[in-house]
Design an enzyme around this catalytic site. Structure first.
Site, PDB file in Angstrom:
ATOM      1  N   GLY A  20       0.794  -1.219   0.000  1.00 46.27           N
ATOM      2  CA  GLY A  20       0.000   0.000   0.000  1.00 46.27           C
ATOM      3  C   GLY A  20       0.825   1.266   0.000  1.00 46.27           C
ATOM      4  O   GLY A  20       0.355   2.325  -0.427  1.00 46.27           O
ATOM      5  N   GLU A  54       3.363  -9.203  -1.984  1.00 46.98           N
ATOM      6  CA  GLU A  54       2.069  -9.865  -1.808  1.00 46.98           C
ATOM      7  C   GLU A  54       2.078 -11.361  -2.105  1.00 46.98           C
ATOM      8  O   GLU A  54       1.376 -12.132  -1.430  1.00 46.98           O
ATOM      9  CB  GLU A  54       1.011  -9.165  -2.673  1.00 46.98           C
ATOM     10  CG  GLU A  54       0.592  -7.798  -2.161  1.00 46.98           C
ATOM     11  CD  GLU A  54       1.504  -6.674  -2.608  1.00 46.98           C
ATOM     12  OE1 GLU A  54       1.201  -5.512  -2.317  1.00 46.98           O
ATOM     13  OE2 GLU A  54       2.535  -6.972  -3.252  1.00 46.98           O
TER      14      GLU A  54
END
Length: 311
Positions: free
Chosen positions: A77, A100
């Site tokens: 993010g 991720e």
């Protein structure tokens, strides 16, 4: 806040910096997402991503300069709130990455748009290995614009109060040095120029290059489902015409990843139990139909950024 500042004549430039000394942003709260996946209905996560992805798009199209300081950790993010800005400053302490796939998820926050447009296949390399990079490589990939030493950031922020953002950033910028990924392009481009993850691993192993073998080891440890969906996400994002379209696609994929086995298993292994021994399902090849299903239109509310921008 950005919406208010966009029309506030007293605001000429926006600067985004990290709170504290550790970095700009280490990413989203994956434990909250995990809890929602385990015991919730996914609505909380959907609402979070809906707002986050709209914010990413708003940063990209903001009518005034946004200067982001990528100092220290900038992951997940953190890429979304910094790499779409008009002026992206990275320091010698910057470590940028999309980790991720290591938790059974996929790069999001507009990262598929950015990585699919990186030179050669280095964007695919970063996405599938979950590697973090320093300043020179971040600029090479297209996640950052200029290098400024951390000791000069205070001067940068002070100067932005009275001076044009572009002029200030360029005045304080320095040579970032040679990017290691540029030197590795030959074996990276050769190995990652295929849509088949198993073939990528085979090519890396066959190259006989130590760094390539290390990249293969990193990929093998990741979720096969997340790897396959990530590779397909990048392939599709490369054919899209806007960041908004890429974010719409990522939203569909993220909602479905939340309900997939490997996300909760990945978070369990890496963050909850910390045994570092995820049991991926499947542990091997992923069927094509399973991968493509992640991209189907949603039965619930779509993100709708591309349609909103078009109107």
């Amino acid at each position: 806040t950005l919406a208010q500042w966009a029309t506030d004549d007293s605001v000429a430039t926006v600067a985004i910096v990290g709170a504290g000394e550790r970095g700009l942003c280490a990413g989203g709260d994956i434990v909250s997402l995990y809890n929602d996946a385990i015991s919730g209905d996914g609505a909380t996560s959907a609402a979070f991503w809906f707002d986050e992805y709209h914010l990413n798009a708003e940063i990209a199209r903001f009518p005034k300069p946004i200067v982001t300081v990528q100092d220290g950790i900038v992951l997940g993010g953190g890429i979304g709130i910094s790499a779409h800005a008009s002026h992206r400053v990275v320091t010698e302490r910057g470590r940028l990455g999309l980790p991720e796939v290591g938790i059974g998820f996929v790069p999001d926050v507009g990262a598929t748009w950015l990585l699919s447009r990186a030179p050669g296949e280095i964007g695919t390399f970063l996405a599938l290995t979950a590697a973090s990079v320093g300043a020179a490589d971040a600029i090479e990939v297209g996640l950052s614009d200029v290098y400024i030493r951390s000791e000069r950031i205070a001067n940068l922020l002070a100067a932005l109060e009275t001076t044009d953002a572009g002029e200030t950033v360029m005045l304080l910028s320095e040579d970032q040095g040679e990017a290691p990924l540029r030197a590795a392009r030959s074996w990276i481009d050769e190995a990652f120029a295929t849509d088949d993850v198993d073939e990528i691993i085979s090519r890396l192993r066959a190259s006989g290059i130590a760094e390539a073998g290390q990249a293969a080891d990193a990929i093998v440890a990741k979720s096969p489902t997340a790897l396959a969906v990530t590779r397909e996400s990048l392939r599709r994002a490369a054919q899209l015409s806007s960041l908004e379209e890429a974010l719409d696609q990522e939203y569909r994929v993220s909602l479905r990843m939340l309900k997939a086995h490997d996300f909760t298993e990945g978070v369990r292994a890496q963050v909850i139990d910390k045994d570092r021994n995820p049991r991926w399902e499947p542990a091997g090849a992923v069927e094509t139909a399973v991968v493509t299903a992640f991209f189907d239109p949603l039965d619930v509310r779509e993100l709708g950024l591309a349609a909103r921008t078009a109107t």
